[in-house]
Design a protein around this motif. Structure first.
Motif, PDB file in Angstrom:
ATOM      1  N   GLU A 133       0.979  -1.352  -0.005  1.00 35.00           N
ATOM      2  CA  GLU A 133       0.087   0.148   0.138  1.00 35.00           C
ATOM      3  C   GLU A 133       0.738   1.194   0.156  1.00 35.00           C
ATOM      4  OE1 GLU A 133      -2.052  -3.005   2.785  1.00 35.00           O
ATOM      5  OE2 GLU A 133      -0.170  -2.242   2.514  1.00 35.00           O
ATOM      6  N   CYS A 187      -2.484   0.147  -4.070  1.00 33.09           N
ATOM      7  CA  CYS A 187      -2.073  -1.072  -3.752  1.00 33.09           C
ATOM      8  C   CYS A 187      -1.661  -1.561  -4.963  1.00 33.09           C
ATOM      9  CB  CYS A 187      -3.104  -1.800  -2.943  1.00 33.09           C
ATOM     10  SG  CYS A 187      -2.930  -3.730  -2.625  1.00 33.09           S
ATOM     11  N   TRP A 223     -10.379  -3.316   0.311  1.00 32.11           N
ATOM     12  CA  TRP A 223      -9.669  -2.273   1.295  1.00 32.11           C
ATOM     13  C   TRP A 223     -10.473  -2.462   2.599  1.00 32.11           C
ATOM     14  CZ3 TRP A 223      -5.356   0.287   0.450  1.00 32.11           C
ATOM     15  CH2 TRP A 223      -5.078   0.512  -0.750  1.00 32.11           C
ATOM     16  N   CYS A 267      -4.893  -3.418   2.052  1.00 33.72           N
ATOM     17  CA  CYS A 267      -5.407  -3.978   0.934  1.00 33.72           C
ATOM     18  C   CYS A 267      -5.284  -5.320   1.153  1.00 33.72           C
ATOM     19  CB  CYS A 267      -4.861  -3.491  -0.249  1.00 33.72           C
ATOM     20  SG  CYS A 267      -3.297  -3.849  -0.798  1.00 33.72           S
ATOM     21  N   GLY A 319      -1.828  -6.979   2.594  1.00 40.77           N
ATOM     22  CA  GLY A 319      -0.743  -5.915   2.696  1.00 40.77           C
ATOM     23  C   GLY A 319      -0.261  -5.524   4.007  1.00 40.77           C
TER      24      GLY A 319
END
Length: 122
Positions: A6, A22, A36, A96, A113
């Motif tokens: 991200e 992302c 998200w 993300c 992430g």
């Protein structure tokens, strides 16, 4: 395996805008649905937005409808979260997530992430 990174977080005043990105690497990005999520201190993680691999299915949390937009560019292996009219209550770490199956607002994504901090000052 999919790696997600991200970017685009930061500090913004209430009413301002930010765009989170992302970037995905590894498997074919276009085969993955994306989501998200955000988590504020002391609160549970919540899904903010989700998008299917082709973009035909989308989800937006009620709290962000009319202010946030999710989109993706499969050629760039990137999913975006455009955040407008930001409020202090949007302050959180934003993550993300990716999964081969469209998961919508469930948390059942296979890949995540590291997160990006978004801080909205009043």
């Amino acid at each position: 395996q999919v790696q997600l990174v991200e970017s685009g977080g930061g500090l913004v005043q209430a009413g301002g805008s930010l765009r989170l990105s992302c970037a995905a690497s590894g498997r074919t990005f276009g085969n993955y649905a994306m989501g998200w999520f955000r988590q504020a201190p002391g609160k549970e993680r919540e899904c903010v937005a989700a998008i299917s691999w082709g973009g035909g299915r989308r989800y937006l949390a009620d709290s962000v409808k009319g202010r946030f937009t999710i989109s993706r560019d499969n050629a760039k292996n990137t999913v975006y979260l455009q955040m407008n009219s930001l409020k202090p209550e949007d302050t959180a770490v934003y993550y993300c997530a990716a999964d081969p199956v469209y998961r919508g607002n469930t948390g059942e994504y296979a890949y995540w992430g590291q997160g990006a901090q978004v801080t909205v000052s009043s």
